[in-house]
Design an enzyme around this catalytic site. Sequence first.
Site, PDB file in Angstrom:
ATOM      1  N   LYS A  33      15.984 133.779  47.147  1.00 21.34           N
ATOM      2  CA  LYS A  33      14.703 134.212  47.734  1.00 21.34           C
ATOM      3  C   LYS A  33      14.359 135.646  47.351  1.00 21.34           C
ATOM      4  O   LYS A  33      13.201 135.978  47.104  1.00 21.34           O
ATOM      5  CB  LYS A  33      14.751 134.097  49.265  1.00 21.34           C
ATOM      6  CG  LYS A  33      14.671 132.653  49.767  1.00 21.34           C
ATOM      7  CD  LYS A  33      14.678 132.603  51.294  1.00 21.34           C
ATOM      8  CE  LYS A  33      14.822 131.202  51.833  1.00 21.34           C
ATOM      9  NZ  LYS A  33      13.548 130.536  52.125  1.00 21.34           N
TER      10      LYS A  33
ATOM     11  N   ASN B 144      16.553 122.484  56.379  1.00 22.90           N
ATOM     12  CA  ASN B 144      16.424 123.918  56.611  1.00 22.90           C
ATOM     13  C   ASN B 144      15.155 124.225  57.375  1.00 22.90           C
ATOM     14  O   ASN B 144      14.143 123.566  57.228  1.00 22.90           O
ATOM     15  CB  ASN B 144      16.484 124.697  55.283  1.00 22.90           C
ATOM     16  CG  ASN B 144      15.121 124.959  54.671  1.00 22.90           C
ATOM     17  OD1 ASN B 144      14.420 125.905  55.056  1.00 22.90           O
ATOM     18  ND2 ASN B 144      14.720 124.104  53.733  1.00 22.90           N
TER      19      ASN B 144
ATOM     20  N   MET C 198      14.479 127.798  57.602  1.00 25.11           N
ATOM     21  CA  MET C 198      14.714 129.227  57.393  1.00 25.11           C
ATOM     22  C   MET C 198      13.509 130.057  57.858  1.00 25.11           C
ATOM     23  O   MET C 198      13.678 131.110  58.469  1.00 25.11           O
ATOM     24  CB  MET C 198      14.984 129.523  55.913  1.00 25.11           C
ATOM     25  CG  MET C 198      16.150 128.741  55.282  1.00 25.11           C
ATOM     26  SD  MET C 198      17.733 129.028  56.064  1.00 25.11           S
ATOM     27  CE  MET C 198      18.154 130.640  55.442  1.00 25.11           C
TER      28      MET C 198
ATOM     29  N   PHE D 251      10.945 131.415  55.812  1.00 26.19           N
ATOM     30  CA  PHE D 251      10.605 132.519  54.887  1.00 26.19           C
ATOM     31  C   PHE D 251      11.328 133.814  55.253  1.00 26.19           C
ATOM     32  O   PHE D 251      10.719 134.886  55.331  1.00 26.19           O
ATOM     33  CB  PHE D 251       9.095 132.780  54.856  1.00 26.19           C
ATOM     34  CG  PHE D 251       8.261 131.756  54.147  1.00 26.19           C
ATOM     35  CD1 PHE D 251       8.829 130.757  53.361  1.00 26.19           C
ATOM     36  CD2 PHE D 251       6.868 131.790  54.243  1.00 26.19           C
ATOM     37  CE1 PHE D 251       8.038 129.817  52.699  1.00 26.19           C
ATOM     38  CE2 PHE D 251       6.074 130.862  53.592  1.00 26.19           C
ATOM     39  CZ  PHE D 251       6.651 129.871  52.818  1.00 26.19           C
TER      40      PHE D 251
ATOM     41  N   SER E  57       5.597 124.895  52.798  1.00 21.27           N
ATOM     42  CA  SER E  57       6.775 125.028  53.656  1.00 21.27           C
ATOM     43  C   SER E  57       6.445 124.502  55.041  1.00 21.27           C
ATOM     44  O   SER E  57       5.414 124.869  55.618  1.00 21.27           O
ATOM     45  CB  SER E  57       7.215 126.483  53.780  1.00 21.27           C
ATOM     46  OG  SER E  57       8.149 126.586  54.839  1.00 21.27           O
TER      47      SER E  57
ATOM     48  N   ASN F 165       8.087 125.277  57.626  1.00 18.88           N
ATOM     49  CA  ASN F 165       8.729 126.157  58.596  1.00 18.88           C
ATOM     50  C   ASN F 165       7.921 127.386  58.997  1.00 18.88           C
ATOM     51  O   ASN F 165       8.406 128.236  59.725  1.00 18.88           O
ATOM     52  CB  ASN F 165      10.106 126.577  58.067  1.00 18.88           C
ATOM     53  CG  ASN F 165      10.991 125.361  57.816  1.00 18.88           C
ATOM     54  OD1 ASN F 165      11.066 124.477  58.668  1.00 18.88           O
ATOM     55  ND2 ASN F 165      11.613 125.293  56.660  1.00 18.88           N
ATOM     56  N   THR F 166       6.706 127.488  58.498  1.00 19.38           N
ATOM     57  CA  THR F 166       5.772 128.506  58.973  1.00 19.38           C
ATOM     58  C   THR F 166       4.624 127.727  59.608  1.00 19.38           C
ATOM     59  O   THR F 166       3.878 127.044  58.897  1.00 19.38           O
ATOM     60  CB  THR F 166       5.279 129.394  57.810  1.00 19.38           C
ATOM     61  OG1 THR F 166       6.397 130.102  57.272  1.00 19.38           O
ATOM     62  CG2 THR F 166       4.223 130.394  58.273  1.00 19.38           C
TER      63      THR F 166
ATOM     64  N   LYS G  68       2.411 124.720  44.822  1.00 21.89           N
ATOM     65  CA  LYS G  68       3.504 123.849  45.281  1.00 21.89           C
ATOM     66  C   LYS G  68       3.087 123.097  46.531  1.00 21.89           C
ATOM     67  O   LYS G  68       2.713 123.712  47.535  1.00 21.89           O
ATOM     68  CB  LYS G  68       4.762 124.669  45.549  1.00 21.89           C
ATOM     69  CG  LYS G  68       5.964 123.804  45.933  1.00 21.89           C
ATOM     70  CD  LYS G  68       7.248 124.571  45.832  1.00 21.89           C
ATOM     71  CE  LYS G  68       8.445 123.738  46.265  1.00 21.89           C
ATOM     72  NZ  LYS G  68       9.690 124.507  46.199  1.00 21.89           N
TER      73      LYS G  68
ATOM     74  N   ASN H  39       7.808 120.054  47.844  1.00 20.74           N
ATOM     75  CA  ASN H  39       8.651 120.815  48.773  1.00 20.74           C
ATOM     76  C   ASN H  39       9.480 119.838  49.626  1.00 20.74           C
ATOM     77  O   ASN H  39       9.515 118.640  49.341  1.00 20.74           O
ATOM     78  CB  ASN H  39       7.752 121.699  49.639  1.00 20.74           C
ATOM     79  CG  ASN H  39       8.419 123.003  50.032  1.00 20.74           C
ATOM     80  OD1 ASN H  39       9.556 122.998  50.501  1.00 20.74           O
ATOM     81  ND2 ASN H  39       7.730 124.110  49.848  1.00 20.74           N
TER      82      ASN H  39
ATOM     83  N   GLY I 285      15.322 115.862  45.429  1.00 23.59           N
ATOM     84  CA  GLY I 285      16.357 114.845  45.292  1.00 23.59           C
ATOM     85  C   GLY I 285      16.825 114.578  43.882  1.00 23.59           C
ATOM     86  O   GLY I 285      17.485 113.564  43.636  1.00 23.59           O
TER      87      GLY I 285
ATOM     88  N   SER J   1      19.113 121.192  46.213  1.00 29.49           N
ATOM     89  CA  SER J   1      20.119 120.623  47.119  1.00 29.49           C
ATOM     90  C   SER J   1      21.297 119.976  46.392  1.00 29.49           C
ATOM     91  O   SER J   1      22.447 120.119  46.830  1.00 29.49           O
ATOM     92  CB  SER J   1      19.471 119.597  48.049  1.00 29.49           C
ATOM     93  OG  SER J   1      18.479 120.221  48.830  1.00 29.49           O
TER      94      SER J   1
HETATM   95  C1  LIG Z   1      17.712 126.076  52.022  1.00 30.46           C
HETATM   96  C2  LIG Z   1      16.419 125.819  51.329  1.00 30.46           C
HETATM   97  C3  LIG Z   1      15.463 126.824  51.286  1.00 30.46           C
HETATM   98  C4  LIG Z   1      14.254 126.607  50.640  1.00 30.46           C
HETATM   99  N1  LIG Z   1      13.344 127.626  50.590  1.00 30.46           N
HETATM  100  C5  LIG Z   1      12.193 127.446  49.896  1.00 30.46           C
HETATM  101  C6  LIG Z   1      11.262 128.506  49.761  1.00 30.46           C
HETATM  102  O1  LIG Z   1      11.486 129.631  50.232  1.00 30.46           O
HETATM  103  N2  LIG Z   1      10.108 128.253  49.086  1.00 30.46           N
HETATM  104  C7  LIG Z   1       9.840 127.042  48.509  1.00 30.46           C
HETATM  105  O2  LIG Z   1       8.791 126.882  47.886  1.00 30.46           O
HETATM  106  N3  LIG Z   1      10.725 126.024  48.602  1.00 30.46           N
HETATM  107  C8  LIG Z   1      11.876 126.203  49.283  1.00 30.46           C
HETATM  108  N4  LIG Z   1      12.769 125.169  49.367  1.00 30.46           N
HETATM  109  C9  LIG Z   1      12.429 123.850  48.773  1.00 30.46           C
HETATM  110  C10 LIG Z   1      13.010 123.638  47.387  1.00 30.46           C
HETATM  111  O3  LIG Z   1      12.477 124.570  46.483  1.00 30.46           O
HETATM  112  C11 LIG Z   1      12.706 122.206  46.873  1.00 30.46           C
HETATM  113  O4  LIG Z   1      11.308 122.058  46.736  1.00 30.46           O
HETATM  114  C12 LIG Z   1      13.223 121.136  47.815  1.00 30.46           C
HETATM  115  O5  LIG Z   1      14.461 121.515  48.394  1.00 30.46           O
HETATM  116  C13 LIG Z   1      13.386 119.780  47.133  1.00 30.46           C
HETATM  117  O6  LIG Z   1      14.327 119.850  46.083  1.00 30.46           O
HETATM  118  P1  LIG Z   1      15.881 119.419  46.254  1.00 30.46           P
HETATM  119  O7  LIG Z   1      15.886 118.077  46.911  1.00 30.46           O
HETATM  120  O8  LIG Z   1      16.425 119.438  44.870  1.00 30.46           O
HETATM  121  O9  LIG Z   1      16.491 120.475  47.109  1.00 30.46           O
HETATM  122  C14 LIG Z   1      13.990 125.361  50.021  1.00 30.46           C
HETATM  123  C15 LIG Z   1      14.960 124.355  50.062  1.00 30.46           C
HETATM  124  C16 LIG Z   1      16.165 124.564  50.700  1.00 30.46           C
HETATM  125  C17 LIG Z   1      17.192 123.466  50.723  1.00 30.46           C
END
Ligand SMILES: Cc1cc2nc3c(=O)[nH]c(=O)nc-3n(C[C@H](O)[C@H](O)[C@H](O)COP(=O)(O)O)c2cc1C
Length: 351
Positions: free
Chosen positions: A69, A114, A116, A118, A177, A179-180, A213, A242, A292, A314
């Site tokens: 981040k 998550n 989190m 931001f 996101s 989470n906001t 995104k 996302n 995924g 992930s």
């Molecule tokens: C712990 C965590 C934090 C993340 N933080 C952000 C973020 O700050 N901004 C964002 O655009 N995506 C964030 N993502 C989403 C990832 O960029 C991605 O779009 C999403 O996890 C799907 O991909 P994956 O299944 O390969 O993890 C986060 C994902 C995880 C697991």
Amino acid sequence: MTTGGSLRVYPLLRPLIFTLDAERAHRATIAALKWAPRRRPRAFPATLTTSVAGLGFPSPVGLAAGFDKDAEVPDAMLGLGFGFVEIGTLTPLPQAGNPKPRLFRLKQDRAVINRMGFNNRGQADALERLAKRDRSRGILGVNIGANKDSPDRIADYAAGVRAMAPVADYLTINISSPNTPGLRQLQDEGALRALLSAVGEARTVGGPPVFLKVAPDLGEGEPDQIVRVAMQHEVDAIIVANTTISRPPLQSRHASEAGGLSGEPLKGLALDALRKFRSASGGAMPLIAAGGIASADDAWDRIRAGASLVQIYSAMIYEGPGLARRIATGLAARLAEEGFASIAEAVGGER
Ligand SMILES: Cc1cc2nc3c(=O)[nH]c(=O)nc-3n(C[C@H](O)[C@H](O)[C@H](O)COP(=O)(O)O)c2cc1C
């Protein structure tokens, strides 16, 4: 120890890392990466070179936002075999994010939840580091967002574009996101128009391309609407997707934690969403797949469904840091098997 050697020990280290709570494990990983010897990435097979939005990517396999981040280790990640790295989400002002615990491994599901919120040290902090960076090391995307308490979220995105453009090879407008609170409403047509107009005004001639995104949880007709508005406002690519707020069946004890779900259970949803964006854009808008992806086969399926690039996060937690390189190698083999000379030739050819 060679990089290859240190990557191969991950299966042995994983049980140890998994004894830590997920956020501590993440902090420890970033700390280790900061101290690891810097390496220039090994070259990728030439067939993996691909051009999107005027940028030449040496491999289509990138690191998704959220891992780094605060832009602490982008070059270490490039050295591990990512073709590009997206840092952020960065907000204009530093913010603490949600109370802990807020990051959960769902081991049996090969997933993560998550919330989190931001957490980041703000754009000025990252800018200082990135301004000193050697940009020839590889492609760096900067993912930007809005502060939770901002009185004008659209102004936050415009400020982010102005602040981060000088150090970014591309910018990502993250409106997905979960989470906001309320952030995803920026995907609604009127709000998206206002947002992308403000972003357009903040862009300068010769500045970096802008990606958008989106969430995988969209209603009927929304992908068409988003693509239409994005094309009108000269968005250069769309990242699909996302994390999801939906909950497919899950085994792990953390399954009912609030937040965004990523990893294996997101795979089908993210692929469906990608197909909708492909059919909405008819190939006129470059797409970047996330959600995924854990193998070269997964990456191949996204490319055939219309993605020009893919991103992972992930699966790396479960498979280790060598995953990007393994996927890239597997993709090059797949291209050769299927008789394609480049990734671009393979994009969107499914059915
Ligand atoms: C712990 C965590 C934090 C993340 N933080 C952000 C973020 O700050 N901004 C964002 O655009 N995506 C964030 N993502 C989403 C990832 O960029 C991605 O779009 C999403 O996890 C799907 O991909 P994956 O299944 O390969 O993890 C986060 C994902 C995880 C697991």
